[in-house]
Design a protein around this motif. Sequence first.
Motif: not given
Length: 511
Positions: A4-9, A79-83
Amino acid sequence: MGKRVAETERKYEAAEQTGEPDLDGLPGVADVRVLEPAELDAVYVDTPDLRLATHKITLRRRTGGDDAGWHLKLPTSQADTRTEVHAPLGKQGRKGPRVPKSLLAEVAAIVRDRELVPVVRLRNTRKRLHLVDAQGAPLLEIAHDHVRATVPDHGADGPESTWTEVETELLDGDPALLDAVEKRLRAAGLRRSTSPSKLARALGDRLTAAPRPPSPPSSTGTAGDAVMTYVHEQVAAIMSWDPQVRRDEPDSVHQMRVSTRRLRSAFASFRRELDREATDPVGDELKWLAGVLGLERDREVLAERLRDRLAELPDDIVTETLTARIGGDAPVHEGARKELLRELAGPRYFRLLDTLEALLADPPLLDAAESPAAPAVAEAVSRDHRRLRRRVEHALRMTPGHERDLVLHDARKAAKRARYSSEAAQAVPALRKPAKKHTQRMKAVQQLLGEHQDSVICRDAVLRLASDAREAGEDTFPYGVLYQLERDAAAAAENELPKAWPASDRGKLAG
């Protein structure tokens, strides 16, 4: 479970004629590193009615690039972040690639036992560059994507749609760098994408027309609105805790079980607003689910309490045999967990979730639900408090013993119900402050009565363990000491109740 990682895009599209963005002089950026282009090929899977996409979740299998594999992307409140949860590509089955079990567990509460099928294929020519710091460490990636999307139609690819977009992803930089880069991209003629994801853009009208998850009421002006706001919260909590239970996260079983109890309690507390013909059968199923969750949770609580009591014994009476008998329940734990996961993968649980979803979409409200929220909800809370008062006062008139233990257990359940209804009342602005105070008072009573009930349960367990030890020819004296410690704990709770109850039996919502 998968990594699991946090993805901010952020995603951008052309607003007009675009040029190359000026990337010189960005804060903390020492250089721009151009990477080799990549050819990416991703197949997105979902239920035929797009249940994942309507919950803003994507699940794909992608080849090409440096992160080939299965990718599950889950929404977050940031905001702008998904797991993002990763899993290996795995092997091909006879019907195509199989979704890894670790990823299925993450979305089981949404997908349930519905089939997952390919819904979009995206092929993407990606040109990338990294903004790096003085040590050469990448801070942010900018990707220029040329996308070709097809939607499977009866086993074959449908017409192809194409577009270009720019994606920025924070790697190890300051979030402020995203804003700084965005200014440069806007200056070059780009704007934020109107579509939240490539999948959403590819699906287009099909996603727009897909059935949406039920939304909570937009206000709490009526009693029905206030009740359904609370019901929505509890159903959402059950759904949220489900994957954490499957991952065996700490306290997840307990929290999911509490959510089922809160929901069932709401059906009872607000029976004037909710049609019992509809809610009673659901309440029965929630009771079943709480029992399933309790197979493991009750064992955890009892084992922890026994270990705490064991630590209070004098060292000279604590033997390896005693310690092993008190703490040697790992096989029981594993068996309870396997049973729990089996039930959570079964049709009865999935149909309960379907029923809850239908109840949210079409609430079984009675005419009284149209009443103004504040007086109706306040009366429900007061009614639950009066119910608790009767049980506590009955218990206080009794002499200590088994019968009183039963009445105190009933009082504990009444305290939970009173606490939960006052939690629901906090959604009503006019009741928020008194309901918050009332909730705290009910929580204090519940905890005191809970300590008493835990002692009752623990004493029963100690007697069973002592019986097993006796049959094995072991010394049973330590079990007698444990039993007395629990009797003392129960007596302390009973002695505290006459002093604690008056402090809780007051306030605007006490009735």
